[in-house]
Design a protein around this motif. Structure first.
Motif, PDB file in Angstrom:
ATOM      1  N   ARG A  28      36.921  38.985  33.268  1.00 30.85           N
ATOM      2  CA  ARG A  28      35.928  39.274  34.297  1.00 30.85           C
ATOM      3  C   ARG A  28      35.772  38.043  35.185  1.00 30.85           C
ATOM      4  O   ARG A  28      35.543  36.940  34.700  1.00 30.85           O
ATOM      5  N   CYS A  29      35.915  38.262  36.464  1.00 26.57           N
ATOM      6  CA  CYS A  29      35.888  37.166  37.440  1.00 26.57           C
ATOM      7  C   CYS A  29      34.442  36.718  37.675  1.00 26.57           C
ATOM      8  O   CYS A  29      33.578  37.543  37.985  1.00 26.57           O
ATOM      9  N   PRO A  30      34.142  35.417  37.516  1.00 29.30           N
ATOM     10  CA  PRO A  30      32.773  34.943  37.760  1.00 29.30           C
ATOM     11  C   PRO A  30      32.372  35.022  39.231  1.00 29.30           C
ATOM     12  O   PRO A  30      31.178  34.981  39.551  1.00 29.30           O
ATOM     13  N   GLY A  31      33.349  35.140  40.128  1.00 28.33           N
ATOM     14  CA  GLY A  31      33.039  35.188  41.550  1.00 28.33           C
ATOM     15  C   GLY A  31      32.433  36.516  41.961  1.00 28.33           C
ATOM     16  O   GLY A  31      31.429  36.560  42.669  1.00 28.33           O
ATOM     17  N   CYS A  32      33.034  37.613  41.513  1.00 29.28           N
ATOM     18  CA  CYS A  32      32.605  38.943  41.955  1.00 29.28           C
ATOM     19  C   CYS A  32      32.183  39.832  40.795  1.00 29.28           C
ATOM     20  O   CYS A  32      31.756  40.964  41.014  1.00 29.28           O
ATOM     21  N   HIS A  33      32.331  39.349  39.582  1.00 28.08           N
ATOM     22  CA  HIS A  33      32.007  40.100  38.359  1.00 28.08           C
ATOM     23  C   HIS A  33      32.883  41.331  38.184  1.00 28.08           C
ATOM     24  O   HIS A  33      32.579  42.210  37.383  1.00 28.08           O
ATOM     25  N   TRP A  67      39.572  33.620  37.463  1.00 27.34           N
ATOM     26  CA  TRP A  67      39.091  34.075  38.776  1.00 27.34           C
ATOM     27  C   TRP A  67      40.167  34.901  39.481  1.00 27.34           C
ATOM     28  O   TRP A  67      41.360  34.610  39.360  1.00 27.34           O
ATOM     29  N   HIS A  68      39.732  35.887  40.265  1.00 27.40           N
ATOM     30  CA  HIS A  68      40.655  36.504  41.219  1.00 27.40           C
ATOM     31  C   HIS A  68      41.120  35.416  42.180  1.00 27.40           C
ATOM     32  O   HIS A  68      40.350  34.521  42.543  1.00 27.40           O
ATOM     33  N   ARG A  69      42.350  35.523  42.602  1.00 26.60           N
ATOM     34  CA  ARG A  69      42.888  34.545  43.536  1.00 26.60           C
ATOM     35  C   ARG A  69      42.039  34.471  44.808  1.00 26.60           C
ATOM     36  O   ARG A  69      41.664  33.391  45.265  1.00 26.60           O
ATOM     37  N   ARG A  70      41.717  35.624  45.341  1.00 29.46           N
ATOM     38  CA  ARG A  70      40.957  35.646  46.589  1.00 29.46           C
ATOM     39  C   ARG A  70      39.535  35.088  46.401  1.00 29.46           C
ATOM     40  O   ARG A  70      39.017  34.350  47.241  1.00 29.46           O
ATOM     41  N   CYS A  71      38.918  35.421  45.282  1.00 35.79           N
ATOM     42  CA  CYS A  71      37.564  34.913  45.014  1.00 35.79           C
ATOM     43  C   CYS A  71      37.585  33.395  44.870  1.00 35.79           C
ATOM     44  O   CYS A  71      36.680  32.703  45.356  1.00 35.79           O
ATOM     45  N   ALA A  72      38.602  32.867  44.187  1.00 34.51           N
ATOM     46  CA  ALA A  72      38.705  31.411  44.038  1.00 34.51           C
ATOM     47  C   ALA A  72      38.861  30.756  45.414  1.00 34.51           C
ATOM     48  O   ALA A  72      38.226  29.747  45.715  1.00 34.51           O
TER      49      ALA A  72
HETATM   50 ZN   LIG Z   1      36.643  38.210  41.789  1.00 34.18          ZN
END
Ligand SMILES: [Zn+2]
Length: 110
Positions: free
Chosen positions: A36-41, A67-72
């Motif tokens: 689960r990505c901390p940026g967007c959950h 993290w998702h690449r884009r979110c990072a």
């Molecule tokens: Zn994300």
């Protein structure tokens, strides 16, 4: 941050410092399980090319997040200062965990 677009990749990782002075290492990863990505959950599904963010704290100790690449790129990279490309071979998770056993002042410069 177009300078770092497409990074980290399999040859090059990124290293920067958080506001608190902890090292943040961005390493390319392939999800071996669901994260689960901390940026967007949102979920990072198995097999997805993504970014492993490994923190090496000033006082020693480390932890990492996926993290998702884009979110990072959108959320994390703009928060870091002094970002530099580093060789992926020198920034594997096991190496960083070893690095984190010493506090910042007693680490080898690199
Ligand atoms: Zn994300």
């Amino acid at each position: 941050m177009t300078e770092f677009e497409g990074l980290p990749d399999s040859r090059t990782s990124l290293r920067g410092l958080t506001e608190e002075g902890h090292e943040a290492w961005l390493i390319r990863g392939i999800a071996g399980k669901l994260y689960r990505c901390p940026g967007c959950h949102g979920e990072i599904s198995i097999g997805t090319d993504h970014v492993v963010v490994q923190y090496v704290r000033r006082a020693g100790g480390s932890d990492h997040h996926h993290w998702h690449r884009r979110c990072a790129e959108d959320l994390l990279v703009p928060e870091l200062r002094g970002i530099k490309p580093v060789r992926a071979a020198a920034s594997t998770r096991s190496r960083l965990e070893t690095r984190a056993r010493r506090p910042a002042g007693r680490r080898q410069r690199r």
